[in-house]
Write an enzyme that holds these catalytic residues in place. Structure first.
Site, PDB file in Angstrom:
ATOM      1  N   HIS A  80      -7.460  -6.018   0.684  1.00 29.21           N
ATOM      2  CA  HIS A  80      -6.426  -5.227   1.119  1.00 29.21           C
ATOM      3  C   HIS A  80      -5.748  -5.426   2.264  1.00 29.21           C
ATOM      4  O   HIS A  80      -6.174  -4.908   3.290  1.00 29.21           O
ATOM      5  CB  HIS A  80      -6.938  -3.796   0.942  1.00 29.21           C
ATOM      6  CG  HIS A  80      -6.173  -2.449   0.818  1.00 29.21           C
ATOM      7  ND1 HIS A  80      -5.313  -2.376  -0.299  1.00 29.21           N
ATOM      8  CD2 HIS A  80      -5.461  -1.870   1.890  1.00 29.21           C
ATOM      9  CE1 HIS A  80      -4.454  -1.323   0.047  1.00 29.21           C
ATOM     10  NE2 HIS A  80      -4.696  -1.051   1.260  1.00 29.21           N
ATOM     11  N   ASP A  93      -9.374  -6.926  -3.344  1.00 31.55           N
ATOM     12  CA  ASP A  93      -9.101  -5.665  -2.800  1.00 31.55           C
ATOM     13  C   ASP A  93      -9.877  -4.781  -3.034  1.00 31.55           C
ATOM     14  O   ASP A  93     -10.179  -4.249  -4.321  1.00 31.55           O
ATOM     15  CB  ASP A  93      -7.530  -5.245  -3.229  1.00 31.55           C
ATOM     16  CG  ASP A  93      -7.091  -4.124  -2.640  1.00 31.55           C
ATOM     17  OD1 ASP A  93      -7.833  -3.019  -2.272  1.00 31.55           O
ATOM     18  OD2 ASP A  93      -5.975  -4.021  -2.331  1.00 31.55           O
ATOM     19  N   SER A 109       0.766  -1.146  -0.176  1.00 31.75           N
ATOM     20  CA  SER A 109       0.026  -0.083   0.212  1.00 31.75           C
ATOM     21  C   SER A 109       0.932   1.217   0.129  1.00 31.75           C
ATOM     22  O   SER A 109       1.544   1.510  -1.074  1.00 31.75           O
ATOM     23  CB  SER A 109      -0.901   0.009   1.152  1.00 31.75           C
ATOM     24  OG  SER A 109      -2.002   0.949   0.887  1.00 31.75           O
TER      25      SER A 109
END
Length: 293
Positions: A276, A248, A103
């Site tokens: 995610h 995700d 991320s």
């Protein structure tokens, strides 16, 4: 038992830990937004080390035991978070490393590859987007009210404005903070997300190692992610793999697909049933193979 080392980096103190032999190829793990190094599972790190890597993980500033700041009083920017990652390599006298970023960590890895290509041996970009992490408007949770950060980009610099709305989470309360972290991971995850007892142990460790979780979560978003690099990704020459969960919802499929198109010869590898989230144990073999080969 986790053995931690405090090291001076860019005028602050950064908490880091290494696994494996210093003579092996270095590998730097870059955690996500407002995430300390604990999110990189201990056993995952040991398996990377067993694959012939000198594994380095660290707490971003304002996370874990690294230097922290009062909530809303960020004395740093997204560019500083990038410099911290490079500074960790400098502190350990590592000239170049394999970069593995999740991320926000994936966004930092992209920027290092663009601005410091000589420091990068390979790129593994997990659950991230082309040139950035996060949307133009993203919720930021703090102790008491939530703060919604509305971002704009002017001359390549992200500016933010904050407006409070109601949230009852008290991030200074261990029970409440742990419950919220568990709920968020499960909400962002999928069928392979760790069970509640495992998440509770991890969330408790994170709470106990953190100076101020409310400040952590607010300050990282206020810092932004630095100037955009989307248009510069075509200059990346290092081997790159993009790993992305099929579930995700934070970064839907178009994000990893665009990222893989922007970076020459990048490979997009889907992680079935993953949201995610940091790689769950069910896909470790696949993820480790992609990182190590």
């Amino acid at each position: 038992m986790v053995t931690e080392t405090m090291m001076p980096v860019n005028g602050i103190q950064v908490c880091l830990e290494t696994f494996g032999e210093p003579t092996d190829a270095p590998l730097l793990l870059l955690a996500g937004d407002a995430s300390p190094m604990d999110w990189w599972d201990d056993e995952f790190c040991r398996r990377l080390a067993a694959g012939g890597r000198f594994v380095i993980r660290y707490d971003h500033r304002d996370t874990g035991r690294s230097t922290s700041y009062p909530a809303g009083a960020t004395a740093y920017s997204g560019a500083d978070l990038l410099d911290d990652a490079v500074g960790v390599l400098d502190a350990l006298r590592v000239p170049a490393a394999h970069l593995v970023g999740f991320s926000l960590g994936g966004a930092l890895a992209q920027r290092i590859a663009v601005h410091h290509p000589e420091r990068v041996l390979s790129l593994t970009l997990m659950a991230t987007s082309a040139g950035g992490a996060g949307s133009e408007t993203a919720p930021v949770t703090v102790g008491g009210p939530v703060t919604v950060v509305a971002g704009t980009v002017t001359a390549g610099i992200r500016t933010v404005e904050a407006a409070p709305i109601t949230d009852e989470t008290d991030w200074s309360n261990r029970k409440a903070a742990v419950a919220r972290m568990i709920a968020e991971v499960r909400d962002h995850g999928g069928p392979f997300t760790p069970d509640e007892p495992q998440l509770r142990r991890l969330a408790e460790r994170i709470f106990d190692r953190s100076a101020d979780l409310a400040a952590t979560r607010l300050n990282h978003r206020l810092a932004g992610y630095g100037p955009p690099v989307r248009d510069l990704l075509g200059a990346i020459e290092t081997r790159t793999v993009v790993l992305h969960g099929t579930l995700d919802r934070f970064f839907p499929a178009e994000h990893p697909e665009e990222l893989a198109r922007c970076i020459p010869n990048a490979r997009l590898v889907w992680l079935d049933g993953v949201g995610h989230e940091f790689p769950p144990r069910a896909v470790w073999d696949q993820v480790l193979h992609e990182i190590l080969h």
